[in-house]
Design an enzyme around this catalytic site. Structure first.
Site, PDB file in Angstrom:
ATOM      1  N   GLU A   1      10.480  18.259 -25.258  1.00  0.00           N
ATOM      2  CA  GLU A   1       9.700  18.656 -24.067  1.00  0.00           C
ATOM      3  C   GLU A   1      10.113  20.062 -23.604  1.00  0.00           C
ATOM      4  OE1 GLU A   1       7.090  17.341 -22.618  1.00  0.00           O
ATOM      5  OE2 GLU A   1       7.102  15.205 -23.100  1.00  0.00           O
TER       6      GLU A   1
ATOM      7  N   ARG B   1      -2.572  21.862 -14.873  1.00  0.00           N
ATOM      8  CA  ARG B   1      -1.605  20.799 -15.195  1.00  0.00           C
ATOM      9  C   ARG B   1      -1.850  20.265 -16.607  1.00  0.00           C
ATOM     10  NH1 ARG B   1       1.081  16.134 -11.344  1.00  0.00           N
ATOM     11  NH2 ARG B   1       2.431  15.352 -12.976  1.00  0.00           N
TER      12      ARG B   1
ATOM     13  N   HIS C   1       0.578  10.858 -28.294  1.00  0.00           N
ATOM     14  CA  HIS C   1       0.259   9.511 -27.798  1.00  0.00           C
ATOM     15  C   HIS C   1      -0.319   8.648 -28.914  1.00  0.00           C
ATOM     16  CE1 HIS C   1       0.074  11.001 -23.345  1.00  0.00           C
ATOM     17  NE2 HIS C   1       1.306  10.823 -23.778  1.00  0.00           N
TER      18      HIS C   1
ATOM     19  N   HIS D   1       0.428  16.472 -26.760  1.00  0.00           N
ATOM     20  CA  HIS D   1       0.451  15.075 -26.315  1.00  0.00           C
ATOM     21  C   HIS D   1      -0.733  14.240 -26.790  1.00  0.00           C
ATOM     22  CE1 HIS D   1       3.876  16.370 -24.044  1.00  0.00           C
ATOM     23  NE2 HIS D   1       4.034  15.189 -23.484  1.00  0.00           N
TER      24      HIS D   1
ATOM     25  N   HIS E   1       9.359   8.999 -27.309  1.00  0.00           N
ATOM     26  CA  HIS E   1       8.259   9.848 -26.839  1.00  0.00           C
ATOM     27  C   HIS E   1       8.465  11.308 -27.263  1.00  0.00           C
ATOM     28  CE1 HIS E   1       5.060  11.492 -24.414  1.00  0.00           C
ATOM     29  NE2 HIS E   1       5.922  12.258 -23.781  1.00  0.00           N
TER      30      HIS E   1
ATOM     31  N   ASN F   1       0.169  19.122 -21.332  1.00  0.00           N
ATOM     32  CA  ASN F   1      -0.099  18.109 -22.362  1.00  0.00           C
ATOM     33  C   ASN F   1      -0.116  18.693 -23.777  1.00  0.00           C
ATOM     34  OD1 ASN F   1      -0.369  16.052 -20.444  1.00  0.00           O
ATOM     35  ND2 ASN F   1      -2.500  16.592 -20.066  1.00  0.00           N
TER      36      ASN F   1
ATOM     37  N   LYS G   1       3.280  11.693 -11.317  1.00  0.00           N
ATOM     38  CA  LYS G   1       2.457  10.831 -12.180  1.00  0.00           C
ATOM     39  C   LYS G   1       3.221   9.530 -12.397  1.00  0.00           C
ATOM     40  CE  LYS G   1      -0.421  13.833 -15.035  1.00  0.00           C
ATOM     41  NZ  LYS G   1      -0.651  14.329 -16.410  1.00  0.00           N
TER      42      LYS G   1
ATOM     43  N   GLU H   1      -4.339  17.378 -11.627  1.00  0.00           N
ATOM     44  CA  GLU H   1      -4.894  17.765 -12.939  1.00  0.00           C
ATOM     45  C   GLU H   1      -6.407  17.982 -12.861  1.00  0.00           C
ATOM     46  OE1 GLU H   1      -2.635  15.862 -16.065  1.00  0.00           O
ATOM     47  OE2 GLU H   1      -4.316  16.086 -17.418  1.00  0.00           O
TER      48      GLU H   1
ATOM     49  N   LYS I   1       7.390  23.355 -14.120  1.00  0.00           N
ATOM     50  CA  LYS I   1       6.625  22.157 -13.755  1.00  0.00           C
ATOM     51  C   LYS I   1       6.280  22.179 -12.272  1.00  0.00           C
ATOM     52  CE  LYS I   1       5.327  17.680 -14.464  1.00  0.00           C
ATOM     53  NZ  LYS I   1       5.524  16.499 -15.278  1.00  0.00           N
TER      54      LYS I   1
ATOM     55  N   ARG J   1       0.816  -1.236   0.000  1.00  0.00           N
ATOM     56  CA  ARG J   1       0.000   0.000   0.000  1.00  0.00           C
ATOM     57  C   ARG J   1       0.848   1.284   0.000  1.00  0.00           C
ATOM     58  NH1 ARG J   1      -3.559  -2.800   3.656  1.00  0.00           N
ATOM     59  NH2 ARG J   1      -5.301  -3.600   2.444  1.00  0.00           N
TER      60      ARG J   1
HETATM   61  N1  GLY Z   1       3.846  15.118 -18.266  1.00  0.00           N
HETATM   62  C1  GLY Z   1       2.669  15.822 -17.939  1.00  0.00           C
HETATM   63  C2  GLY Z   1       2.395  15.900 -16.483  1.00  0.00           C
HETATM   64  O1  GLY Z   1       3.221  15.512 -15.691  1.00  0.00           O
HETATM   65  O2  GLY Z   1       1.349  16.350 -16.092  1.00  0.00           O
END
Ligand code: GLY
Length: 381
Positions: free
Chosen positions: A187, A263, A274, A270, A287, A267, A145, A258, A248, A123
């Site tokens: 990025e 946040r 993706h 993205h 990526h 993206n 994330k 998000e 960031k 956990r």
């Molecule tokens: N890579 C996008 C984020 O961390 O929200």
């Protein structure tokens, strides 16, 4: 340099240490968090292990830790449930308890997978992010994330789970292939395209108020032939990394999960990226290369929707091309299949595919829902 993230709700602070040339001083910082005899499981891939695995493991052992290493396959295909299970079984066999910790030592795949293992093992146990690629240092290692891909769904299984701290040595990224470095720059370019919007949303705190803008800094970088490219970038890398980290950090501090839309601005490009990655089977595109293609498509879509000029689109393409990033997708990436994949994107809403698109000027973006699919097809074809 130490930047700190105050995480919403938990009031947890995640120190981010940017320490050029000081990878092995990680063991000293560990001692401020964990007593000797703590078990530390380093999760890494074969490339990173070969370069620095032994040295890192030895320095942690010398600090008195019981160190284990688990090596996962290189590449995105390792970000899956079966590899996750093998890491967790290894942790169990090594006897890791809730007082112990994992160390994510590698790029984005290693970081996301290890973080998710740590989030779920008993956990939740501690983990430390030690990103070794530019892409991971400027983006994926920051913000908690974590996750794995679930069948066709990129990051289909995951959590928001913050590391105890982040330790990054910018000099490591120069040891990786040029292609990886450039993929990370995609990025960085993304950050330059959202910088103004982030500054405005965060109320332009001191750490974000930079002149000139990041895009201008990138424009001034002179890229020479490949052999000397890394040295050329050397002086700029620390500045680029710390500026992206500050952006960031500011975003994650205000919208960790998000929920407010802030946040989501990270993206940019993205939704397209993706789909490109998925359709190419994660084989041909890194990526960051998919992000490069996605940034072009986002700019072109904004342009045909009338809120971004075609000359700005050209400026963005020129920037990506300067760093030898792809701007034109392979014709084998069929538009109808791409759209079908975009409909499955996590960000899709009841109101169709959701995009973050450039808005009026370089540095500004907005979230756009409900775009007519014919217009998306138009720019994909
Ligand atoms: N890579 C996008 C984020 O961390 O929200």
């Amino acid at each position: 340099m130490i930047l700190k993230t105050e995480i919403e709700k938990s009031a947890q602070t995640v120190p981010i240490h940017i320490r050029p040339g000081e990878l092995l001083l990680l063991s000293e910082v560990c001692l401020t968090h964990y007593p000797p005899k703590t078990k530390l499981l380093i999760v890494t891939d074969a490339i990173v292990k070969e370069l620095w695995g032994q040295a890192l493991s030895e320095s942690l052992k010398q600090a008195g830790y019981l160190v284990y290493t688990y090596t996962i396959p290189v590449g995105e295909s390792a970000k899956c449930l079966s590899v996750m299970e093998s890491v967790l079984r290894f942790a169990l066999e090594a006897g890791l308890s809730r007082q112990d910790a994992m160390i994510a030592f590698g790029g984005g795949v290693v970081g996301d997978l290890t973080g998710f293992c740590a989030a779920t093992y008993f956990r939740g146990i501690d983990y430390i992010q030690v990103p070794t690629t530019l892409l991971a240092q400027v983006d994926s290692a920051i913000g908690g994330k974590v996750g794995v891909n679930l069948h066709h769904a990129k990051n289909g299984l995951g959590a928001f789970y913050q590391p105890r701290f982040i330790w990054m040595d910018p000099t490591l990224v120069k040891h990786l292939p040029c292609r990886q470095l450039r993929a990370g720059l995609a990025e960085v370019i993304k950050y330059s395209l959202i910088e103004t919007s982030i500054q405005e949303a965060c109320g332009s705190p001191e750490s974000l108020s930079h002149t000139p803008p990041l895009f201008t800094v990138l424009q001034k970088i002179v890229v020479k032939e490949e052999a000397v490219e890394k040295d050329c970038l050397d002086t700029e890398l620390c500045e680029l990394i710390s500026r992206c980290v500050a952006l960031k950090t500011a975003v994650v501090s205000l919208d960790e999960q998000e929920k407010t839309g802030l946040r989501a601005l990270l993206n940019l490009g993205h939704t397209f990226a993706h789909a490109y990655e998925e359709l190419s089977g994660y084989q041909d595109l890194l990526h960051g290369e998919a992000v490069s293609l996605g940034l072009v498509k986002a700019a072109q879509l904004a342009s045909i929707l009338g809120h971004f000029s075609s000359s700005h689109v050209e400026t963005i393409i020129a920037m990506l091309e300067k760093f030898q990033l792809p701007t034109v997708p392979s014709p084998s990436l069929e538009p109808l299949k791409l759209i079908a994949l975009m409909r499955q994107d996590k960000k899709a809403t009841g109101n169709g595919i959701r995009f973050v698109l450039p808005d009026s000027d370089i540095g500004r973006v907005r979230i756009v829902d409900g775009v007519d699919e014919h217009q998306i097809l138009n720019i994909l074809s």
